[in-house]
Scaffold this motif. Structure first.
Motif, PDB file in Angstrom:
ATOM      1  N   GLU A 116       0.823  -1.219   0.000  1.00 46.78           N
ATOM      2  CA  GLU A 116       0.000   0.000   0.000  1.00 46.78           C
ATOM      3  C   GLU A 116       0.859   1.272   0.000  1.00 46.78           C
ATOM      4  O   GLU A 116       0.373   2.348  -0.362  1.00 46.78           O
ATOM      5  N   ASP A 117       2.133   1.184   0.426  1.00 47.25           N
ATOM      6  CA  ASP A 117       3.015   2.366   0.444  1.00 47.25           C
ATOM      7  C   ASP A 117       3.996   2.348  -0.721  1.00 47.25           C
ATOM      8  O   ASP A 117       5.067   2.951  -0.654  1.00 47.25           O
ATOM      9  N   THR A 118       3.625   1.611  -1.771  1.00 48.02           N
ATOM     10  CA  THR A 118       4.543   1.515  -2.923  1.00 48.02           C
ATOM     11  C   THR A 118       3.765   1.613  -4.230  1.00 48.02           C
ATOM     12  O   THR A 118       2.530   1.508  -4.238  1.00 48.02           O
ATOM     13  N   GLU A 119       4.528   1.774  -5.299  1.00 48.34           N
ATOM     14  CA  GLU A 119       4.028   1.547  -6.664  1.00 48.34           C
ATOM     15  C   GLU A 119       5.101   0.712  -7.326  1.00 48.34           C
ATOM     16  O   GLU A 119       6.286   0.923  -7.065  1.00 48.34           O
ATOM     17  N   PHE A 120       4.675  -0.249  -8.150  1.00 47.71           N
ATOM     18  CA  PHE A 120       5.718  -1.148  -8.654  1.00 47.71           C
ATOM     19  C   PHE A 120       5.445  -1.619 -10.070  1.00 47.71           C
ATOM     20  O   PHE A 120       4.300  -1.627 -10.534  1.00 47.71           O
ATOM     21  N   THR A 121       6.549  -2.023 -10.707  1.00 48.48           N
ATOM     22  CA  THR A 121       6.495  -2.785 -11.953  1.00 48.48           C
ATOM     23  C   THR A 121       7.244  -4.070 -11.641  1.00 48.48           C
ATOM     24  O   THR A 121       7.668  -4.279 -10.506  1.00 48.48           O
ATOM     25  N   GLU A 122       7.443  -4.905 -12.635  1.00 45.34           N
ATOM     26  CA  GLU A 122       8.153  -6.159 -12.360  1.00 45.34           C
ATOM     27  C   GLU A 122       9.590  -5.886 -11.916  1.00 45.34           C
ATOM     28  O   GLU A 122      10.145  -6.574 -11.074  1.00 45.34           O
ATOM     29  N   LYS A 123      10.188  -4.840 -12.498  1.00 47.69           N
ATOM     30  CA  LYS A 123      11.627  -4.593 -12.285  1.00 47.69           C
ATOM     31  C   LYS A 123      11.923  -3.557 -11.197  1.00 47.69           C
ATOM     32  O   LYS A 123      13.032  -3.516 -10.658  1.00 47.69           O
ATOM     33  N   GLU A 124      10.944  -2.640 -10.976  1.00 48.33           N
ATOM     34  CA  GLU A 124      11.221  -1.515 -10.075  1.00 48.33           C
ATOM     35  C   GLU A 124      10.094  -1.325  -9.048  1.00 48.33           C
ATOM     36  O   GLU A 124       8.947  -1.679  -9.310  1.00 48.33           O
ATOM     37  N   VAL A 125      10.463  -0.752  -7.882  1.00 44.05           N
ATOM     38  CA  VAL A 125       9.444  -0.390  -6.900  1.00 44.05           C
ATOM     39  C   VAL A 125       9.723   1.033  -6.418  1.00 44.05           C
ATOM     40  O   VAL A 125      10.876   1.399  -6.163  1.00 44.05           O
ATOM     41  N   ARG A 126       8.639   1.836  -6.358  1.00 45.26           N
ATOM     42  CA  ARG A 126       8.781   3.203  -5.818  1.00 45.26           C
ATOM     43  C   ARG A 126       8.219   3.182  -4.400  1.00 45.26           C
ATOM     44  O   ARG A 126       7.084   2.761  -4.181  1.00 45.26           O
ATOM     45  N   ILE A 127       9.061   3.640  -3.446  1.00 45.72           N
ATOM     46  CA  ILE A 127       8.669   3.618  -2.034  1.00 45.72           C
ATOM     47  C   ILE A 127       8.301   5.042  -1.629  1.00 45.72           C
ATOM     48  O   ILE A 127       9.073   5.974  -1.846  1.00 45.72           O
ATOM     49  N   TYR A 128       7.108   5.182  -0.990  1.00 43.65           N
ATOM     50  CA  TYR A 128       6.598   6.515  -0.668  1.00 43.65           C
ATOM     51  C   TYR A 128       6.714   6.888   0.816  1.00 43.65           C
ATOM     52  O   TYR A 128       6.232   7.926   1.217  1.00 43.65           O
ATOM     53  N   THR A 129       7.296   5.978   1.594  1.00 42.10           N
ATOM     54  CA  THR A 129       7.340   6.287   3.038  1.00 42.10           C
ATOM     55  C   THR A 129       8.658   5.799   3.664  1.00 42.10           C
ATOM     56  O   THR A 129       9.125   4.715   3.313  1.00 42.10           O
ATOM     57  N   PRO A 130       9.254   6.587   4.559  1.00 37.55           N
ATOM     58  CA  PRO A 130      10.462   6.106   5.242  1.00 37.55           C
ATOM     59  C   PRO A 130      10.058   5.185   6.397  1.00 37.55           C
ATOM     60  O   PRO A 130       8.951   5.313   6.917  1.00 37.55           O
ATOM     61  N   LEU A 131      10.914   4.269   6.789  1.00 35.28           N
ATOM     62  CA  LEU A 131      10.654   3.388   7.945  1.00 35.28           C
ATOM     63  C   LEU A 131      11.953   3.172   8.695  1.00 35.28           C
ATOM     64  O   LEU A 131      13.026   3.143   8.078  1.00 35.28           O
ATOM     65  N   CYS A 132      11.864   3.042  10.016  1.00 30.99           N
ATOM     66  CA  CYS A 132      13.079   2.775  10.809  1.00 30.99           C
ATOM     67  C   CYS A 132      13.506   1.330  10.604  1.00 30.99           C
ATOM     68  O   CYS A 132      12.658   0.464  10.329  1.00 30.99           O
ATOM     69  N   SER A 133      14.771   1.087  10.845  1.00 27.75           N
ATOM     70  CA  SER A 133      15.307  -0.270  10.783  1.00 27.75           C
ATOM     71  C   SER A 133      14.490  -1.189  11.705  1.00 27.75           C
ATOM     72  O   SER A 133      14.056  -0.772  12.786  1.00 27.75           O
ATOM     73  N   ASN A 134      14.247  -2.427  11.279  1.00 28.40           N
ATOM     74  CA  ASN A 134      13.493  -3.453  12.027  1.00 28.40           C
ATOM     75  C   ASN A 134      11.977  -3.239  12.026  1.00 28.40           C
ATOM     76  O   ASN A 134      11.259  -3.973  12.718  1.00 28.40           O
ATOM     77  N   SER A 135      11.494  -2.238  11.261  1.00 29.49           N
ATOM     78  CA  SER A 135      10.030  -2.091  11.194  1.00 29.49           C
ATOM     79  C   SER A 135       9.460  -3.244  10.375  1.00 29.49           C
ATOM     80  O   SER A 135      10.086  -3.707   9.422  1.00 29.49           O
ATOM     81  N   ASN A 136       8.261  -3.650  10.744  1.00 31.26           N
ATOM     82  CA  ASN A 136       7.528  -4.693  10.016  1.00 31.26           C
ATOM     83  C   ASN A 136       8.346  -5.979   9.861  1.00 31.26           C
ATOM     84  O   ASN A 136       8.389  -6.569   8.785  1.00 31.26           O
ATOM     85  N   ILE A 137       8.974  -6.386  10.947  1.00 31.71           N
ATOM     86  CA  ILE A 137       9.654  -7.687  10.921  1.00 31.71           C
ATOM     87  C   ILE A 137       9.250  -8.460  12.180  1.00 31.71           C
ATOM     88  O   ILE A 137       9.328  -7.932  13.289  1.00 31.71           O
ATOM     89  N   SER A 138       8.749  -9.691  11.993  1.00 23.96           N
ATOM     90  CA  SER A 138       8.506 -10.561  13.159  1.00 23.96           C
ATOM     91  C   SER A 138       9.832 -11.207  13.490  1.00 23.96           C
ATOM     92  O   SER A 138      10.360 -11.987  12.698  1.00 23.96           O
ATOM     93  N   LYS A 139      10.363 -10.856  14.662  1.00 26.57           N
ATOM     94  CA  LYS A 139      11.728 -11.282  14.991  1.00 26.57           C
ATOM     95  C   LYS A 139      11.777 -12.757  15.381  1.00 26.57           C
ATOM     96  O   LYS A 139      10.827 -13.282  15.996  1.00 26.57           O
ATOM     97  N   LEU A 140      12.879 -13.370  15.044  1.00 26.23           N
ATOM     98  CA  LEU A 140      13.167 -14.750  15.450  1.00 26.23           C
ATOM     99  C   LEU A 140      12.916 -14.883  16.965  1.00 26.23           C
ATOM    100  O   LEU A 140      13.374 -14.048  17.747  1.00 26.23           O
ATOM    101  N   GLY A 141      12.139 -15.880  17.366  1.00 28.11           N
ATOM    102  CA  GLY A 141      11.916 -16.141  18.800  1.00 28.11           C
ATOM    103  C   GLY A 141      10.936 -15.202  19.470  1.00 28.11           C
ATOM    104  O   GLY A 141      10.780 -15.249  20.689  1.00 28.11           O
TER     105      GLY A 141
END
Ligand SMILES: Nc1nc2c(c(=O)[nH]1)N[C@H]1C(S)=C(S)[C@@H](COP(=O)(O)OP(=O)(O)OC[C@H]3O[C@@H](n4cnc5c(N)ncnc54)[C@H](O)[C@@H]3O)O[C@H]1N2
Ligand code: MOO
Ligand SMILES: [Mg+2]
Length: 411
Positions: A116-141
């Motif tokens: 929802e925060d991108t626009e894409f083609t097969e080869k490229e993706v445009r990102i419209y929002t910055p995110l901090c490191s480790n955002s949207n990651i379910s961490k091991l354990g």
């Protein structure tokens, strides 16, 4: 033999004599409703890898720091990772990988940007929002770590516990064995439910009601059928049951009649009487004996008396035997919807229907209460305990009821 004892005394004696069953290994799904006989310690991290909680693009947070709606950052899409697959590549500066929910985060990525925060083609993706490191990651354990005690011995296994054990790959689990309960109905007047009724006879309903009560609390019933009011016939059935059962329940033949021979039969097979008669209605003549680790319950033949004494005495014993810590019936404060005028000179359990509405419990009574009447137990889910000499109870008065089942919510 102790006789005419209080409810509390009777329960104390039973709890003292009661022995827990031994731990056994059972297939995972068969453990539902049993109590764990081992601590469950996680031998894995769950999830076992950093994973994506979204469908989107795995990128480097550093690369998208300056991204905005007006000035998106464009990255090269170098791989596609569905769940269950792993990318063999490392993500480098200026690159992205299309990733699906549940897939392992590729090496080099530290954030996932949702579609929802991108626009894409097969080869490229445009990102419209910055995110901090480790955002949207379910961490091991993050769910379970190696060494975590995820469940403790003594815990009841319900659906979530079965799921946790499955997650940990436990196809067998150690639980306390479900008690085996043999049920015998005594009485010359009884016929099996398939038989034709002749004059003076009735069908044996008690065995079925009690087997259903046993099944409902997760133990194993064994129907010994019916036997006549002869001491030899009763003894023969009891002897057969003693080799198999943890608990034997009989109904009928425990009062003072000429044909009430169950207490005598208990003693003649070598059981020791613990008590006879409890100061309660219905079910006064209940007789209990012990034989080694086994308990023998002689319940009244009256159907409602047998049902109610089962709930008061057999239920807690069976639950405790199988390791359940919460073996007592829940009590709640409820409001009487109609009065109960009868003053009893004995402690009495009155069958009742309790329901829940707007944050409060309300209780109603059926019109029939006799201990020989079974039909009015249908539709009831609770018992109103009236201590001897109290009452009458008025409409609107607050009372305490024991819940035998969850009350329905009435809007
Ligand atoms: N003189 C006295 N008589 C009675 C007393 C008393 O104190 N003095 N107590 C009464 C009370 S209270 C009760 S409770 C009953 C208990 O009787 P028993 O446990 O000996 O049971 P039975 O006499 O065999 O049967 C009672 C009643 O229940 C019917 N019944 C029996 N088995 C079944 C079954 N499997 N399914 C359906 N119905 C069953 C049976 O036909 C009787 O009608 O004693 C009072 N007497
Ligand atoms: O004790 Mo009996 O069950 O009341 O009729
Ligand atoms: Mg009798």
């Amino acid at each position: 033999m102790r006789t005419n004892i209080s409810l509390e005394e009777a329960l104390d004696i039973l709890l003292k004599e009661n022995k827990q069953t031994e731990p056994i290994h059972v297939p995972l799904l068969d453990s539902l409703g049993s109590v764990l006989a081992e601590d469950i310690i996680s031998d894995m991290n769950m999830p076992p890898f950093d994973k994506s909680p979204l469908d989107g693009y795995a990128v480097r947070a550093e690369d998208i720091q300056g991204a905005s709606q007006e000035i998106p950052v464009t990255l090269q899409v170098i791989d596609f990772i569905p769940a269950g697959h792993v990318s063999s590549q490392k993500l480098e500066k200026g690159e992205a990988m299309r990733i699906m929910t549940g897939a392992k985060i590729p090496e080099g990525a530290d954030v996932v940007v949702r579609f929802e925060d991108t626009e894409f083609t097969e080869k490229e993706v445009r990102i419209y929002t910055p995110l901090c490191s480790n955002s949207n990651i379910s961490k091991l354990g993050e769910d379970m770590k190696i060494g975590d005690v995820v469940m403790k011995k003594g815990m009841l296994i319900d659906a979530p516990e079965v799921g946790i054990l499955a997650t940990l790959g436990k196809s067998f689990v150690q639980v306390y064995r479900k008690p085996r309960v043999a049920i015998l109905s005594t009485g010359d007047e009884l016929v099996d439910i398939q038989q034709v009724l002749t004059d003076g006879k009735i069908r044996n309903s008690n065995s079925y009601t009690i087997a259903a009560q046993i099944k409902k609390i997760g133990a194993k019933p064994l129907m010994l059928g019916i036997c006549d009011d002869g001491i030899e016939a009763i003894k023969e059935k009891l002897k057969a049951a003693l080799s198999w059962a943890d608990i034997i329940i009989t109904t009928g033949g425990v009062s003072v009649g000429d044909c009430d021979l169950v207490k005598e039969a208990f003693q003649q097979v070598g059981a020791e009487m613990l008590f006879w008669r409890v100061r309660m209605k219905p079910g006064t003549p209940i007789a209990v004996a012990k034989y080694e680790n086994k308990l023998l319950f002689g319940l009244s033949g009256n159907p409602a008396a047998a049902y109610i004494t089962f709930e008061q005495f057999v239920r807690p014993i069976v639950l405790k035997k199988m390791g359940r810590e919460k073996y007592k019936l829940m009590k709640v404060e409820s409001i009487l919807e109609s009065g109960f005028s009868k003053i009893s000179n004995q402690n009495r359990f009155v069958r009742a229907n309790t329901y829940y509405r707007d944050g409060k419990y309300y209780t109603q009574f059926p019109s029939k209460h006799s201990s020989g009447v079974l039909s009015s137990l249908s539709g009831t889910n609770s018992l109103f305990y009236i201590p001897a000499g109290t009452g009458p109870y008025k409409e609107g008065q607050k009372i305490i009821v024991q819940l035998l089942d969850y009350p329905e919510v009435l809007k």
